[in-house]
Design an enzyme around this catalytic site. Sequence first.
Site, mmCIF file in Angstrom:
data_model
loop_
_atom_site.group_PDB
_atom_site.id
_atom_site.type_symbol
_atom_site.label_atom_id
_atom_site.label_comp_id
_atom_site.label_asym_id
_atom_site.label_seq_id
_atom_site.Cartn_x
_atom_site.Cartn_y
_atom_site.Cartn_z
ATOM 1 N N GLU A 1 43.581 -1.839 44.234
ATOM 2 C CA GLU A 1 42.238 -2.440 44.226
ATOM 3 C C GLU A 1 41.779 -2.783 42.813
ATOM 4 O OE1 GLU A 1 40.130 1.113 45.853
ATOM 5 O OE2 GLU A 1 38.791 0.827 44.156
ATOM 6 N N HIS B 1 40.835 -3.928 49.574
ATOM 7 C CA HIS B 1 39.626 -3.185 49.221
ATOM 8 C C HIS B 1 38.413 -4.098 49.377
ATOM 9 C CE1 HIS B 1 36.617 -2.536 45.941
ATOM 10 N NE2 HIS B 1 36.754 -1.261 46.246
ATOM 11 N N LYS C 1 38.102 7.143 55.926
ATOM 12 C CA LYS C 1 38.592 7.486 54.572
ATOM 13 C C LYS C 1 37.563 8.327 53.851
ATOM 14 C CE LYS C 1 39.072 4.362 50.998
ATOM 15 N NZ LYS C 1 39.648 3.116 50.456
ATOM 16 N N MET C 2 38.055 9.273 53.059
ATOM 17 C CA MET C 2 37.151 10.104 52.256
ATOM 18 C C MET C 2 37.658 10.178 50.820
ATOM 19 S SD MET C 2 38.214 13.879 53.693
ATOM 20 C CE MET C 2 37.614 14.841 52.285
ATOM 21 N N LYS C 3 36.735 10.516 49.924
ATOM 22 C CA LYS C 3 37.051 10.621 48.506
ATOM 23 C C LYS C 3 37.671 11.974 48.187
ATOM 24 C CE LYS C 3 35.662 6.608 47.636
ATOM 25 N NZ LYS C 3 36.657 5.586 47.230
ATOM 26 N N GLU D 1 45.519 7.365 48.420
ATOM 27 C CA GLU D 1 45.180 6.133 47.684
ATOM 28 C C GLU D 1 44.906 6.380 46.204
ATOM 29 O OE1 GLU D 1 42.124 3.817 49.609
ATOM 30 O OE2 GLU D 1 41.322 3.093 47.701
ATOM 31 N N LYS E 1 42.645 -17.789 27.977
ATOM 32 C CA LYS E 1 44.014 -17.340 27.717
ATOM 33 C C LYS E 1 44.536 -16.490 28.878
ATOM 34 C CE LYS E 1 44.383 -16.970 22.689
ATOM 35 N NZ LYS E 1 44.553 -15.977 21.604
ATOM 36 N N ASP F 1 41.230 9.023 49.003
ATOM 37 C CA ASP F 1 41.190 8.094 47.869
ATOM 38 C C ASP F 1 40.767 8.854 46.615
ATOM 39 O OD1 ASP F 1 40.816 6.048 46.073
ATOM 40 O OD2 ASP F 1 39.346 4.947 47.280
ATOM 41 N N ASN G 1 31.861 -4.111 45.548
ATOM 42 C CA ASN G 1 31.398 -2.921 44.845
ATOM 43 C C ASN G 1 32.464 -2.432 43.886
ATOM 44 O OD1 ASN G 1 33.028 -0.417 45.870
ATOM 45 N ND2 ASN G 1 32.747 -1.773 47.621
ATOM 46 N N GLU H 1 39.187 -3.265 54.759
ATOM 47 C CA GLU H 1 38.321 -2.096 54.602
ATOM 48 C C GLU H 1 36.942 -2.383 55.181
ATOM 49 O OE1 GLU H 1 38.087 -0.770 50.531
ATOM 50 O OE2 GLU H 1 37.235 1.151 51.126
ATOM 51 N N SER H 2 36.180 -1.344 55.428
ATOM 52 C CA SER H 2 34.811 -1.492 55.918
ATOM 53 C C SER H 2 33.994 -0.303 55.428
ATOM 54 C CB SER H 2 34.841 -1.499 57.451
ATOM 55 O OG SER H 2 33.539 -1.519 57.972
ATOM 56 N N TYR H 3 32.738 -0.541 55.081
ATOM 57 C CA TYR H 3 31.877 0.564 54.632
ATOM 58 C C TYR H 3 30.646 0.620 55.531
ATOM 59 C CZ TYR H 3 34.253 -0.385 50.110
ATOM 60 O OH TYR H 3 35.153 -0.633 49.111
ATOM 61 N N ASP I 1 42.025 -7.094 45.992
ATOM 62 C CA ASP I 1 40.748 -7.563 46.558
ATOM 63 C C ASP I 1 40.417 -8.903 45.897
ATOM 64 O OD1 ASP I 1 38.060 -8.067 47.061
ATOM 65 O OD2 ASP I 1 37.384 -6.037 46.540
ATOM 66 N N ASN J 1 40.690 7.466 43.565
ATOM 67 C CA ASN J 1 40.081 6.536 42.597
ATOM 68 C C ASN J 1 40.663 6.645 41.188
ATOM 69 O OD1 ASN J 1 37.662 6.769 44.799
ATOM 70 N ND2 ASN J 1 37.719 4.772 43.799
HETATM 71 O O1 LIG Z 1 34.589 4.221 45.580
HETATM 72 C C1 LIG Z 1 34.994 3.093 45.320
HETATM 73 O O2 LIG Z 1 35.019 2.647 44.152
HETATM 74 C C2 LIG Z 1 35.503 2.221 46.411
HETATM 75 C C3 LIG Z 1 36.938 2.428 46.661
HETATM 76 O O3 LIG Z 1 37.692 2.937 45.879
HETATM 77 C C4 LIG Z 1 37.475 2.021 47.953
HETATM 78 O O4 LIG Z 1 36.737 1.527 48.772
HETATM 79 O O5 LIG Z 1 38.683 2.197 48.149
HETATM 80 MG MG LIG Z 2 39.730 2.959 46.595
#
Ligand SMILES: O=C([O-])CC(=O)C(=O)O
Ligand SMILES: [Mg+2]
Length: 388
Positions: A263, A320, A181-183, A237, A100, A211, A53, A339-341, A290, A213
């Site tokens: 990542e 990732h 983990k949270m955003k 992160e 290249k 994270d 993803n 990682e795992s989702y 990744d 991002n």
């Molecule tokens: O939300 C995303 O793009 C996924 C991401 O960064 C992660 O899994 O660390």
């Molecule tokens: Mg991330």
Amino acid sequence: MRIVEIKEQPVPISSSIRNAYIDFSKMNVSVVAIITDVIKNGKPVIGYGFNSNGRYAQSGIIHSRMIPRIMAKKPEDYLTDDGTNLDPFKLWKIMMTDEKPGGHGERSVAVGTIDMAIWDAVAKIEEKPLYRLLSERYGDGHPDDKVFVYAAGGYYQPGKDDTMLQNELKGYLALGYSVVKMKIGNSLEEDKRRIEAALEVVPSGKHLAVDANGRLNLEQAIAYGEMLAPYDLFWYEEAGDPLDFELQHELGKHYHNTMATGENLFSMQDARNLIRYGGMDPERDYLQFDCALSYGLVEYMRTLKMLKENGWSSRRCIPHGGHQMSLNIAAGLGLGGNESYPGIFEPFGGFADDIAIEDGYVAMPQVPGIGFETKAKLMKVLEGVAES
Ligand SMILES: O=C([O-])CC(=O)C(=O)O
Ligand SMILES: [Mg+2]
């Protein structure tokens, strides 16, 4: 033996979640099937791969450059010297003919996706789980039989309040994960409130990662660091732009707890620049390169070699992407985890259907290849592409 055909199709993994940078309403991945003429259990061996993803399907590059380059070759150009299996290193060179260096763009995603399918086929032809094959060929011969995995979620979503975030994270702990983990990165005040809500449901800060991002500039990254420091989190992160190594370096002078990034670095050379210029600490920080986004395992092995030469243990790598390819690399080549989702990016997220997470670790499935056959819903999608 030979490759009979290589197929690719884009498959949607869209959802209403968003991180601080993108939403996933139009997200898709490339699924690749490499069909060989090797027969096992009465059926041709097919290697499967897909990208992680965060980057979109790479149908254009795969169909216009990668597949034609491979199919134009004779089998002896891409088989092992004894002719009994595919040689991922030879295939990598074929795919990268007349490309290249530098400016990796999303070519690295196209190659990484096909590389995954190649390794799946290689291990199936050897009739071994990939992690065992990797450990025997390239590791110390003693693979890990279980791998640390953390649950990544905590996305921003329309109408999602703190209680919903808490319930989501509690659900991951109930599944057996020890770190969630949270955003973050939308707004410091809002995120401080969300983090404090999350900390009410996890045992301590060491069980929560955040994270951003790559959303933050240096000033914001430092301000977030000051807010986060007292919580002593598992990691902070990707605070700033993935290619802004000076930002990462500068942030490290202010934030002294664990950080993670990488990542969105798609080559050994980009990873090396992070190590050279990012001020990351090999005793404290984690690296998230990744393989599925960055030229596959062939390139990842170059990255592991570079890390070793720079005094980094492979145990500092927690990739990732939440896919079984990195799980096999982790078990076979001694990474720190994966990682795992759980429940997100289905059916690509998560591991074998019948193997539960225990105390934050997942055991390896004992089937030939990467292990996709242990995930029924995923297999339906992969077989759909092979039969298309
Ligand atoms: O939300 C995303 O793009 C996924 C991401 O960064 C992660 O899994 O660390
Ligand atoms: Mg991330």
